[in-house]
Every structure is written in C-alpha cells, then in structure tokens.
Design a protein around this motif. Structure first.
Motif, short mmCIF file in Angstrom:
data_model
loop_
_atom_site.label_atom_id
_atom_site.label_comp_id
_atom_site.label_asym_id
_atom_site.label_seq_id
_atom_site.Cartn_x
_atom_site.Cartn_y
_atom_site.Cartn_z
N ASP A 61 0.85 -1.20 0.00
CA ASP A 61 0.00 0.00 0.00
C ASP A 61 0.88 1.25 0.00
O ASP A 61 1.04 1.90 1.03
N PRO A 62 1.45 1.61 -1.15
CA PRO A 62 2.37 2.75 -1.21
C PRO A 62 1.74 4.08 -0.80
O PRO A 62 2.40 4.92 -0.20
N VAL A 63 0.46 4.25 -1.11
CA VAL A 63 -0.22 5.50 -0.75
C VAL A 63 -0.47 5.53 0.75
O VAL A 63 -0.17 6.52 1.43
N GLY A 64 -1.01 4.44 1.29
CA GLY A 64 -1.29 4.37 2.73
C GLY A 64 -0.04 4.50 3.58
O GLY A 64 -0.09 5.04 4.69
N ALA A 65 1.10 4.02 3.05
CA ALA A 65 2.36 4.11 3.79
C ALA A 65 3.00 5.50 3.67
O ALA A 65 4.01 5.78 4.31
N GLY A 66 2.41 6.37 2.85
CA GLY A 66 2.94 7.71 2.67
C GLY A 66 4.16 7.81 1.77
O GLY A 66 4.87 8.81 1.78
N LEU A 67 4.39 6.78 0.98
CA LEU A 67 5.56 6.78 0.09
C LEU A 67 5.31 7.59 -1.17
O LEU A 67 6.24 8.19 -1.72
N SER A 119 4.14 -2.61 -6.73
CA SER A 119 3.31 -2.95 -5.58
C SER A 119 2.76 -4.36 -5.70
O SER A 119 2.35 -4.78 -6.78
N ASP A 120 2.73 -5.07 -4.57
CA ASP A 120 2.12 -6.40 -4.54
C ASP A 120 0.76 -6.33 -3.84
O ASP A 120 0.40 -7.21 -3.06
N PHE A 121 0.02 -5.27 -4.14
CA PHE A 121 -1.32 -5.08 -3.56
C PHE A 121 -2.12 -6.37 -3.66
O PHE A 121 -2.17 -7.02 -4.69
N LEU A 122 -2.80 -6.73 -2.54
CA LEU A 122 -3.55 -7.97 -2.48
C LEU A 122 -5.05 -7.70 -2.49
O LEU A 122 -5.55 -6.89 -1.69
N ASP A 129 3.29 -2.88 8.10
CA ASP A 129 2.40 -1.97 7.36
C ASP A 129 1.68 -2.67 6.23
O ASP A 129 0.57 -2.29 5.86
N ALA A 130 2.32 -3.70 5.67
CA ALA A 130 1.72 -4.42 4.55
C ALA A 130 0.43 -5.12 4.96
O ALA A 130 -0.41 -5.43 4.12
N SER A 131 0.26 -5.38 6.25
CA SER A 131 -0.91 -6.12 6.73
C SER A 131 -2.08 -5.23 7.10
O SER A 131 -3.23 -5.69 7.15
N THR A 132 -1.84 -3.97 7.38
CA THR A 132 -2.87 -3.09 7.95
C THR A 132 -4.14 -3.03 7.11
O THR A 132 -5.24 -3.34 7.59
N ALA A 133 -4.01 -2.64 5.85
CA ALA A 133 -5.19 -2.48 5.00
C ALA A 133 -5.85 -3.82 4.70
O ALA A 133 -7.09 -3.92 4.68
N ALA A 134 -5.04 -4.86 4.49
CA ALA A 134 -5.59 -6.17 4.15
C ALA A 134 -6.38 -6.76 5.31
O ALA A 134 -7.46 -7.35 5.11
N ILE A 135 -5.89 -6.62 6.53
CA ILE A 135 -6.60 -7.15 7.69
C ILE A 135 -7.91 -6.38 7.90
O ILE A 135 -8.95 -6.97 8.19
N ALA A 136 -7.87 -5.07 7.73
CA ALA A 136 -9.10 -4.26 7.87
C ALA A 136 -10.14 -4.69 6.84
O ALA A 136 -11.33 -4.80 7.14
N PHE A 149 -6.42 -16.70 7.79
CA PHE A 149 -5.98 -15.82 6.70
C PHE A 149 -4.79 -14.99 7.17
O PHE A 149 -4.78 -14.44 8.27
N THR A 150 -3.77 -14.92 6.30
CA THR A 150 -2.61 -14.05 6.50
C THR A 150 -2.35 -13.30 5.21
O THR A 150 -2.26 -13.92 4.15
N PRO A 151 -2.22 -11.96 5.24
CA PRO A 151 -1.90 -11.21 4.01
C PRO A 151 -0.41 -11.34 3.67
O PRO A 151 0.25 -12.28 4.11
N THR A 152 0.11 -10.40 2.90
CA THR A 152 1.53 -10.44 2.51
C THR A 152 2.39 -9.92 3.67
O THR A 152 2.99 -8.87 3.60
#
Length: 365
Positions: A146-152, A167-170, A198-205, A245-248
C-alpha cells in the motif's frame, strides 16, 4: 641523337609519375539496401567506454518471495547490460528485519554515492524515503502493498517525489471468496499477522469488513517473531477456527515452515497472500507473480537511470493477482482432494496451480 634519347627518357619518366599520382579510387563497401551506412571510428581512437551505474539494494528479510524479487532484479539488469553498452554495479545487503541494521545499510549506500537505491518491502522503502529527503537520490521500491497508505507516494499514477516502484497489492476479498468456495459452512476465521507490518494493515481491515458483513466470527492473533507466531498459531488451533488468513506479511512468512504442520494436523487450512507461503507449507497462496514483479522492478530501474525517467511522474506498477497456488502435500494432509479444490476455486481465479513444500523456489529444481 643523345638529345633525342634524353628527351624520350624525360617524357617516359613524366608519364610514369602521372600514373602513380592518379591511380583509380579504392572500391567502397556500401550498406545493404534499407540499412544505414555506418561510419568507422577514426584510426587510433579508443572505443566508447561502457556507461556504469551504482545501485544499492536492501532486502527486508530472508524469505522466498523477497529473495525471488532480488534474483529477478539482478537477472533483468544483467540482460540489459549484456545487450547494451551499460553496466550496473550492485551493492546488496539484507537487514533481516532489524531497523538499526537497515539504517546502517542505507547510510553505507549513501557513503558510496550510489546512483539509485532499491528498497525491498515497505519498511526499507520508508527508511530510504527518510534518508533521501535532502539528497533526492532516486528510490525504486518493490513489494510495497500500500504505497499511498504508507505515505511513500501521493498517488499510484503520479508518485510526486523521488520514489516509485512496484506494488504487490492484495485483493483480500478474492482470498475470502476462496475460503468459502472450499468451505461454505465456515463459521470462524482466524487472522494471523504482525501488528507492526504496514503491509498487513489495509488487508486485515478489509478481511474483517468482509467477514463481519457475512456474519462470520473473527479471531485475531499476532506475533512479531517465529516463537510468537508459533504461539499465535497454537492459540488459533485452540480457538477452533475453520480457516486462517494471513496477508503479505513478512513476519508470518518467515515463520511458515515452523507452523504449517501444526495447522495441517489440526485440519485448519491457511490462506495467504503470496505463493511463497504455499511453498513453505501453507495450504494456499494467492497473489502476484514475484518473479515477474522483480523483472518489472529491474525494468523500472533502467527506465530511471538510463532513460532519465523522473520517479515523480513514473507510475507505480501493480499486477494481476489472480493466481491461486495450492500446496498439494498440505492439501492431502487436510484430507482435501486437489482436483475438487481446483474446481471449486476456478470461478474465482485466473489460474490454479500446484506446488510442493520447500524452503526456496530454487529447491524445486
């Protein structure tokens, strides 16, 4: 008589000199029709030297997916180097998820005046972003969910700074669909992840939103290292979840070899966000082709260094993540039939493929 002979000799000598001075021009080689003629370099001039670039690559942790990215970045750059008069000096290191080591590696890259940095996974990309705030050294990231969510970046289309990448967006909902395609009666789903990833935040939500809307109970367990993840997996077994379930999540990825047998013996399928999880024993990995992502990252590096592309206007690349990778050994251990599972998954995937358990993709031969 002597005068006549002298005159004849003089005329003969003059004619000979004229012949030497007006010899026929040498034959010239013409280019084949349709091909431009090439001009030879002046004699004695050295051939043009190969252009060389120095690149610093920092990997976040030693796991199958991220290592596959690094290998394919190297392969992509090597292929370009062989076909063009360009060379790449690669400085590579792995911080093994240690922030202090990561900052030292980045500082070392800067002291060696690299032309570009490559950050594998979100934490490294964020570290490089902070370190290049003043220098504006180009940074290409890889496997940032999540490059945008991470502020990159400001947006995927127009990053707006000195960073861009792959990005490996899931598509989390797609994985949820697979869970219920295999088991429509699932009542409780466990979420296994690292709170600090950080990679898990959006996917878990996203997963929680999907499951709660479906009226399915959710149990969350987290861990920050192999021992904690193992305890979390044991807790999920005790919780009696129907699936996990586990994200990236790189932390869970590094622990997969330690927990997959525990989960299989308990009859709990582990659905994950990358094929490397399935390689390491998880029932299913759903996500991008990391070899292809690595190649694309290498191409982007060339585009910026050689072609002069500006990271600020070079769009972040995303990929179709419709491939489901099923570990056939774990599938059998769960008492499931691979053909039946593949048929159930088919409507929700672009492809279903099989894999067997190994530590790395190189071990598969």
């Amino acid at each position: 008589m002597k005068k006549i002979i002298a005159m004849l000799l003089t005329v003969t000598l003059a004619l000979a000199l004229c012949a030497c001075g007006s010899s026929a021009p040498a034959a010239t080689e013409t280019a084949p029709a349709g091909e431009p003629a090439t001009e030879a370099a002046p004699a004695g001039e050295p051939a043009a030297e190969a252009v060389s670039y120095k690149i610093g690559i920092c990997n976040f942790v030693d796991d199958a997916s991220l290592n596959q990215i690094v290998d394919n970045i190297r392969a992509s750059l090597n292929d370009y180097s062989e076909a063009n008069n360009v060379s790449f000096e690669i400085l590579y290191d792995n911080c093994q998820a240690d922030a202090n080591v990561m900052n030292q590696i980045i500082a070392n890259f800067q002291s060696q005046n690299v032309d570009l940095m490559v950050g594998i996974a979100t934490p490294v990309a964020m570290g490089m972003q902070a370190a290049t705030e003043d220098t504006k050294t180009p940074v290409v990231f890889a496997a940032v969910s999540d490059p945008v969510g991470a502020g990159l970046v400001e947006s995927l289309e127009i990053p707006g700074g000195n960073l861009t990448g792959t990005s490996d967006f899931l598509d989390t909902n797609a994985v949820m669909n697979l869970i219920f395609a295999a088991n429509p009666d699932a009542k409780t789903v466990g979420l296994l992840y690292d709170l600090g990833q950080d990679a898990s935040t959006a996917a878990i939500a996203s997963a929680k939103e999907y499951l709660e809307a479906k009226g399915v109970a959710v149990v969350e367990r987290t861990g920050t290292n192999v021992d904690e993840v193992t305890l979390a997996a044991q807790a999920l077994v005790a919780d009696g979840v129907d699936a996990i379930f586990t994200p990236t999540d790189n932390t869970i990825m590094t622990a997969e070899l330690s927990i997959y047998e525990l989960l299989a013996q308990a009859g709990i399928p582990h659905y994950t966000g990358a094929d490397s999880f399935a390689l390491n024993g998880a029932f299913l990995g759903y996500g991008v082709d990391y070899a292809n992502l690595g190649r694309a990252t290498g191409d982007m590096i060339v585009k910026i260094l050689v072609d002069g592309a500006d990271p600020a206007s070079t769009a972040v690349m995303t990929f179709d993540n419709g491939t489901a990778t099923v570990n056939t050994e774990t599938c059998a251990a769960l008492g499931l039939d691979f053909e039946a599972v593949s048929e159930a998954f088919a409507p929700y995937c672009t492809k279903v493929q099989s894999i067997t358990t190994a530590e790395s993709f190189d071990d598969l031969g």
